[in-house]
Design a protein around this motif. Structure first.
Motif, PDB file in Angstrom:
ATOM      1  N   ILE A 135      65.221  47.688  -2.471  1.00 21.55           N
ATOM      2  CA  ILE A 135      64.142  48.795  -2.034  1.00 21.55           C
ATOM      3  C   ILE A 135      62.832  48.045  -2.288  1.00 21.55           C
ATOM      4  N   GLU A 136      61.883  47.936  -1.221  1.00 16.55           N
ATOM      5  CA  GLU A 136      60.706  47.217  -1.566  1.00 16.55           C
ATOM      6  C   GLU A 136      59.833  48.044  -1.112  1.00 16.55           C
ATOM      7  N   LYS A 137      58.585  48.318  -1.729  1.00 20.47           N
ATOM      8  CA  LYS A 137      57.411  49.406  -1.354  1.00 20.47           C
ATOM      9  C   LYS A 137      56.177  48.659  -1.557  1.00 20.47           C
ATOM     10  N   PRO A 138      55.923  47.670  -0.644  1.00 23.51           N
ATOM     11  CA  PRO A 138      54.694  46.900  -0.660  1.00 23.51           C
ATOM     12  C   PRO A 138      53.584  47.499  -0.205  1.00 23.51           C
ATOM     13  N   ALA A 139      52.244  46.950  -0.600  1.00 18.69           N
ATOM     14  CA  ALA A 139      51.129  47.356   0.047  1.00 18.69           C
ATOM     15  C   ALA A 139      51.093  46.417   1.467  1.00 18.69           C
ATOM     16  N   ASN A 190      77.923  36.616   2.229  1.00 18.42           N
ATOM     17  CA  ASN A 190      77.510  37.242   1.018  1.00 18.42           C
ATOM     18  C   ASN A 190      76.393  38.213   1.489  1.00 18.42           C
ATOM     19  N   ILE A 191      76.583  39.526   1.633  1.00 13.32           N
ATOM     20  CA  ILE A 191      75.577  40.374   2.197  1.00 13.32           C
ATOM     21  C   ILE A 191      74.851  41.096   1.156  1.00 13.32           C
ATOM     22  N   GLU A 192      73.583  41.268   1.290  1.00 17.96           N
ATOM     23  CA  GLU A 192      72.528  42.063   0.744  1.00 17.96           C
ATOM     24  C   GLU A 192      71.774  42.788   1.807  1.00 17.96           C
ATOM     25  N   VAL A 193      71.283  44.016   1.583  1.00 13.91           N
ATOM     26  CA  VAL A 193      70.246  44.803   2.150  1.00 13.91           C
ATOM     27  C   VAL A 193      69.066  44.886   1.655  1.00 13.91           C
ATOM     28  N   LEU A 194      68.101  44.690   2.555  1.00  9.83           N
ATOM     29  CA  LEU A 194      66.523  44.652   2.283  1.00  9.83           C
ATOM     30  C   LEU A 194      66.072  45.985   2.891  1.00  9.83           C
ATOM     31  N   HIS A 195      65.548  47.034   2.194  1.00  3.19           N
ATOM     32  CA  HIS A 195      64.895  47.981   3.127  1.00  3.19           C
ATOM     33  C   HIS A 195      63.455  48.073   2.512  1.00  3.19           C
ATOM     34  N   ILE A 196      62.288  48.068   3.617  1.00  6.04           N
ATOM     35  CA  ILE A 196      61.013  48.015   3.100  1.00  6.04           C
ATOM     36  C   ILE A 196      60.492  49.322   3.640  1.00  6.04           C
ATOM     37  N   ASP A 197      60.091  50.036   2.531  1.00  5.72           N
ATOM     38  CA  ASP A 197      59.520  51.527   2.409  1.00  5.72           C
ATOM     39  C   ASP A 197      57.940  51.428   2.780  1.00  5.72           C
ATOM     40  N   HIS A 198      57.742  51.367   3.968  1.00  6.78           N
ATOM     41  CA  HIS A 198      56.121  51.291   4.294  1.00  6.78           C
ATOM     42  C   HIS A 198      55.394  52.377   3.687  1.00  6.78           C
ATOM     43  N   GLY A 199      55.961  53.591   3.631  1.00  3.94           N
ATOM     44  CA  GLY A 199      55.121  54.603   2.790  1.00  3.94           C
ATOM     45  C   GLY A 199      54.195  55.085   4.004  1.00  3.94           C
TER      46      GLY A 199
END
Length: 306
Positions: A85-89, A51-60
């Motif tokens: 899509i995650e755009k964390p600090a 069961n696949i999902e993708v995590l992309h971290i947008d460091h900005g």
């Protein structure tokens, strides 16, 4: 099945990285390595019931980071794979790199799934060279391994970067180039651009050899950790019994105080413990092994625990 597919699946099976029916979070940046990893996971998901999902971290950090995120999201839509899509600090304290490493690890743990990252044999070789010039000890020289920190696994670790790009080109699959990889102020980039090409020109199997050396050092690093743990604490019997014989003997040798002789006695002691022996047993060098139902510990002959 072509070579890249065969190597990828062989690594997954041999190292026990992704069991059948597992939930998998693929960390995908949009670069060539992670896009190939996503393609391979998607290729084998039906047969392996993943069961696949993708995590992309947008460091900005880069102006084009939003385009990378959009590219990954669009690719996932085409494959029918959920994408987050995650755009964390960045975490505060320490260097920027260590801060982002903490952020990534937190997101990986929060996924509560196996997390695949796309480090290749080339990355492993570069890491070893970098650690050597930095003067790292055994812990640093061990570098990357198939099983990373926490839920992280590295199913691409037996593939060279050139193989990965050839795999994508053959299938006309696009990827995004990270412009920061051209920044020669970064030591890893200098090794990638200036050192590895020279090594591979004169020694075509350089990346494979360095990767193999890194794996050996990694095994010694892990052994050192086991021995250090054995020297400090009682060892659960179940944990001891689950180790390969060579590691069990090394643990006993460490518990005995690393004597210069007595290997035959260590073999006999190991066989006694594995067969369920309980009570006390004198080790080479004079220390006494105490085998309780649940744990193994060592004390001096007079009864004082070491």
């Amino acid at each position: 099945m072509d070579t890249v597919e065969r190597v990828f699946l062989g690594t997954v099976k041999r190292e026990g990285l992704i069991p059948k029916g597992a939930g998998v979070t693929a960390a995908v940046s949009g670069g060539a390595d992670s896009m190939a990893m996503l393609c391979l996971l998607h290729r084998f998901a039906p047969a392996r019931n993943w069961n696949i999902e993708v995590l992309h971290i947008d460091h900005g950090i880069r102006s084009s980071s939003g385009e990378d995120a959009a590219f990954v999201a669009e690719t996932c839509r085409g494959l029918g794979v959920p994408c987050r899509i995650e755009k964390p600090a960045a975490a505060s304290g320490g260097s920027l790199e260590s801060g982002w490493s903490l952020v990534r690890h937190r997101l990986y743990v929060e996924s509560q799934r196996i997390v695949t990252v796309a480090h290749t044999r080339s990355d492993r070789a570069e890491t070893l060279l970098l650690r050597l010039v930095e003067g790292s000890g055994l812990r640093g020289l061990g570098g990357m391994d198939y099983h990373g920190r926490g839920p992280v696994v590295r199913p691409m670790l037996d593939l060279h970067r050139d193989q990965v790009r050839g795999f994508l080109l053959d299938r006309r699959l696009p990827w995004r180039e990270d412009s920061t990889n051209q920044d020669q102020s970064a030591a890893r980039n200098r090794i990638r651009a200036s050192v590895m090409p020279v090594l591979e020109e004169h020694f075509p199997e350089a990346a494979e050899g360095l990767s193999r050396a890194s794996a050996v050092l990694s095994a010694w690093r892990d052994l050192q950790a086991v021995l250090a743990e054995a020297a400090r604490n009682p060892i659960p019997r179940g944990e001891y019994a689950s180790l390969p014989e060579a590691l069990r003997l090394a643990v006993l040798w460490s518990l005995a105080g690393q004597p210069r002789s007595g290997s035959d006695e260590l073999f006999k002691t190991d066989a006694w413990v594995v067969s369920g022996g309980r009570g006390e047993h004198i080790l080479p060098g004079g220390r006494k092994l105490v085998a309780d139902p649940d744990a193994l510990s060592v004390k001096a002959r007079k009864g004082r625990y070491e």
